[in-house]
Scaffold this active site. Structure first.
Site, PDB file in Angstrom:
ATOM      1  N   ARG A 107       0.821  -1.270   0.103  1.00 27.68           N
ATOM      2  CA  ARG A 107      -0.028  -0.043  -0.166  1.00 27.68           C
ATOM      3  C   ARG A 107       0.874   1.158  -0.201  1.00 27.68           C
ATOM      4  O   ARG A 107       0.616   2.298  -0.802  1.00 27.68           O
ATOM      5  CB  ARG A 107      -0.834  -0.034   1.213  1.00 27.68           C
ATOM      6  CG  ARG A 107      -2.100  -0.794   1.048  1.00 27.68           C
ATOM      7  CD  ARG A 107      -2.586  -1.229   2.322  1.00 27.68           C
ATOM      8  NE  ARG A 107      -1.799  -2.263   2.766  1.00 27.68           N
ATOM      9  CZ  ARG A 107      -1.730  -3.580   2.276  1.00 27.68           C
ATOM     10  NH1 ARG A 107      -2.630  -3.828   1.759  1.00 27.68           N
ATOM     11  NH2 ARG A 107      -0.644  -4.234   2.599  1.00 27.68           N
ATOM     12  N   THR A 108       2.018   1.410   0.857  1.00 26.51           N
ATOM     13  CA  THR A 108       2.445   2.536   1.045  1.00 26.51           C
ATOM     14  C   THR A 108       3.310   2.789  -0.133  1.00 26.51           C
ATOM     15  O   THR A 108       3.213   3.909  -0.639  1.00 26.51           O
ATOM     16  CB  THR A 108       3.513   2.500   2.210  1.00 26.51           C
ATOM     17  OG1 THR A 108       2.686   1.942   3.130  1.00 26.51           O
ATOM     18  CG2 THR A 108       4.070   3.803   2.607  1.00 26.51           C
ATOM     19  N   LYS A 164      25.870  -3.921  -2.738  1.00 22.97           N
ATOM     20  CA  LYS A 164      27.049  -4.180  -2.975  1.00 22.97           C
ATOM     21  C   LYS A 164      27.929  -3.407  -1.368  1.00 22.97           C
ATOM     22  O   LYS A 164      29.252  -3.189  -1.349  1.00 22.97           O
ATOM     23  CB  LYS A 164      27.559  -2.993  -3.971  1.00 22.97           C
ATOM     24  CG  LYS A 164      27.197  -3.731  -5.556  1.00 22.97           C
ATOM     25  CD  LYS A 164      27.678  -2.849  -6.550  1.00 22.97           C
ATOM     26  CE  LYS A 164      27.117  -3.045  -7.894  1.00 22.97           C
ATOM     27  NZ  LYS A 164      27.147  -1.985  -8.900  1.00 22.97           N
ATOM     28  N   ARG A 192      11.495   4.095   3.078  1.00 23.22           N
ATOM     29  CA  ARG A 192      11.228   2.850   4.079  1.00 23.22           C
ATOM     30  C   ARG A 192      12.496   2.005   4.352  1.00 23.22           C
ATOM     31  O   ARG A 192      13.224   1.615   3.544  1.00 23.22           O
ATOM     32  CB  ARG A 192      10.053   2.185   3.546  1.00 23.22           C
ATOM     33  CG  ARG A 192       9.902   0.665   4.573  1.00 23.22           C
ATOM     34  CD  ARG A 192       8.614  -0.063   4.077  1.00 23.22           C
ATOM     35  NE  ARG A 192       7.311   0.805   4.602  1.00 23.22           N
ATOM     36  CZ  ARG A 192       6.313   0.276   4.586  1.00 23.22           C
ATOM     37  NH1 ARG A 192       6.192  -1.153   4.208  1.00 23.22           N
ATOM     38  NH2 ARG A 192       5.205   0.895   5.074  1.00 23.22           N
ATOM     39  N   HIS A 238       5.403   5.440  11.445  1.00 19.77           N
ATOM     40  CA  HIS A 238       4.985   5.573  10.186  1.00 19.77           C
ATOM     41  C   HIS A 238       3.968   6.655  10.094  1.00 19.77           C
ATOM     42  O   HIS A 238       2.616   6.590   9.844  1.00 19.77           O
ATOM     43  CB  HIS A 238       4.351   4.029  10.083  1.00 19.77           C
ATOM     44  CG  HIS A 238       3.725   3.700   8.556  1.00 19.77           C
ATOM     45  ND1 HIS A 238       4.090   4.426   7.693  1.00 19.77           N
ATOM     46  CD2 HIS A 238       3.434   2.420   8.021  1.00 19.77           C
ATOM     47  CE1 HIS A 238       3.280   3.902   6.522  1.00 19.77           C
ATOM     48  NE2 HIS A 238       3.319   2.790   6.786  1.00 19.77           N
TER      49      HIS A 238
HETATM   50  C1  NCD Z   1       2.027  -1.342   8.086  1.00 18.96           C
HETATM   51  C2  NCD Z   1       3.736  -1.069   8.054  1.00 18.96           C
HETATM   52  O1  NCD Z   1       4.310  -1.423   6.944  1.00 18.96           O
HETATM   53  O2  NCD Z   1       4.015  -0.826   9.222  1.00 18.96           O
HETATM   54  N1  NCD Z   1       1.553  -1.524   6.871  1.00 18.96           N
HETATM   55  C3  NCD Z   1       1.396  -0.409   5.864  1.00 18.96           C
HETATM   56  O3  NCD Z   1       2.406   0.347   5.563  1.00 18.96           O
HETATM   57  N2  NCD Z   1      -0.032  -0.222   5.699  1.00 18.96           N
HETATM   58  C4  NCD Z   1       1.528  -2.269   8.783  1.00 18.96           C
HETATM   59  C5  NCD Z   1       1.984  -3.755   9.045  1.00 18.96           C
HETATM   60  O4  NCD Z   1       3.052  -4.024   8.427  1.00 18.96           O
HETATM   61  O5  NCD Z   1       1.417  -4.658   9.823  1.00 18.96           O
END
Ligand code: NCD
Length: 291
Positions: free
Chosen positions: A45-46, A73, A94, A122
């Site tokens: 999703r993100t 590397k 991320r 997040h």
């Molecule tokens: C979450 C995450 O990556 O922290 N997912 C997201 O971004 N919607 C939640 C998860 O991984 O449980």
């Protein structure tokens, strides 16, 4: 989330509202801007919603994951950021390490957005969570329960901070050993800590369910001890408030039975969609587009 005041958050949510009509049709406010998507941990999703949001704004994206990059590397995150800043107008990062996005923001000359730093935070998930609550429930005088892995769950960490700004009554429901870290609980004004969902589920407007973060457990036996320790199903929902909404940042494993998807309470797919207007608003703000 700690970089924001309540006013900042409200400003972003209002920008998201303005973006909502364009979330399906598109606009050109970020034409010729380029966004880097650096995802060094799995994401559906993100990553896709940042990508889609940037394209809906008329801009374009560059993507990098650890598998196909010089990270394999041995290139450092610092060097990667110093290179990518020359190719783009903003960076979404991320990373498995807590504090990675903050470190990147300190060395980057373009804005850095934290898309998840290990078990840390997040914040863009929180912005879309708040937007969902505002659209599908209410943010004033909110009674909310957060359920699941509140120890390692970064979405729960960021959301809890933000809910406190809005003076929500927060109930933290976690299995033994997975409760919210004390340094976060100690910042909250109205909080109840429990391991019994049944005591609270009938007294909330929002139930925010999270997955047990298996990948963050140092010991697999610890995970097995708590796995499958809670599941939202139809019988559990008997007697809940008529207007209860159930949210989940997703991915879901088996914390919510699929039969719940058909009820009026289920809002998690709508919540995932709201990632588009919210991220469109945020990207427009950080890249100086006209709202
Ligand atoms: C979450 C995450 O990556 O922290 N997912 C997201 O971004 N919607 C939640 C998860 O991984 O449980």
């Amino acid at each position: 989330m700690r970089d924001f005041t309540r006013k900042d958050v409200e400003f972003i949510l209002n920008c998201a509202e303005k973006m909502l009509p364009y979330a399906t049709s598109g606009t050109s406010v970020l034409q010729s801007k380029i966004l880097a998507l650096l995802f060094f941990e799995p994401s559906t999703r993100t990553q896709l919603s940042f990508d889609s949001s940037m394209k809906r704004l008329g801009g374009s994206t560059l993507s990098l994951s650890s598998a196909g990059s010089s990270i394999l590397k041995g290139e450092t995150l610092t060097d990667t950021i110093k290179v990518v800043e020359g190719y783009t107008d903003a960076i979404v990062l991320r990373h498995p390490r807590e504090g990675a996005a903050r470190m990147a923001s300190e060395i980057s000359s373009v804005p850095v957005i934290n898309a998840g730093d290990g078990a840390g935070h997040h914040p863009t998930q929180t912005l879309l969570d708040l937007y969902t609550i505002r659209k599908e429930s209410h943010l004033n005088n909110l009674d909310i329960a957060l359920l699941g892995d509140l120890k390692y769950g970064r979405t729960a960490h960021s959301l809890t901070y933000a809910l406190n700004m809005f003076k929500a009554n927060i109930t933290l429901v976690a299995p033994d050993g997975l409760q919210m870290p004390k340094h976060i609980i100690s910042t909250l004004d109205s909080v109840t800590v429990t391991d019994k969902l049944d005591d609270v589920i009938r007294d909330v407007d929002v139930l925010y369910v999270t997955r047990i973060q298996k990948e963050r457990f140092p010991d697999p036996n610890e995970y097995l001890r708590v796995a499958k320790s809670y599941k939202i199903s139809l019988p559990i929902l008997q007697g809940v408030r008529d207007n209860l909404i159930i949210m989940h940042p997703l991915p879901r494993l088996d914390e919510i039975a699929t039969e719940v998807d058909q009820t009026k309470h289920a809002k998690y797919f709508q919540q995932a969609f709201y990632g588009i207007p919210v991220r469109m608003g945020l990207l427009t703000i950080v890249m100086g587009g006209a709202l």
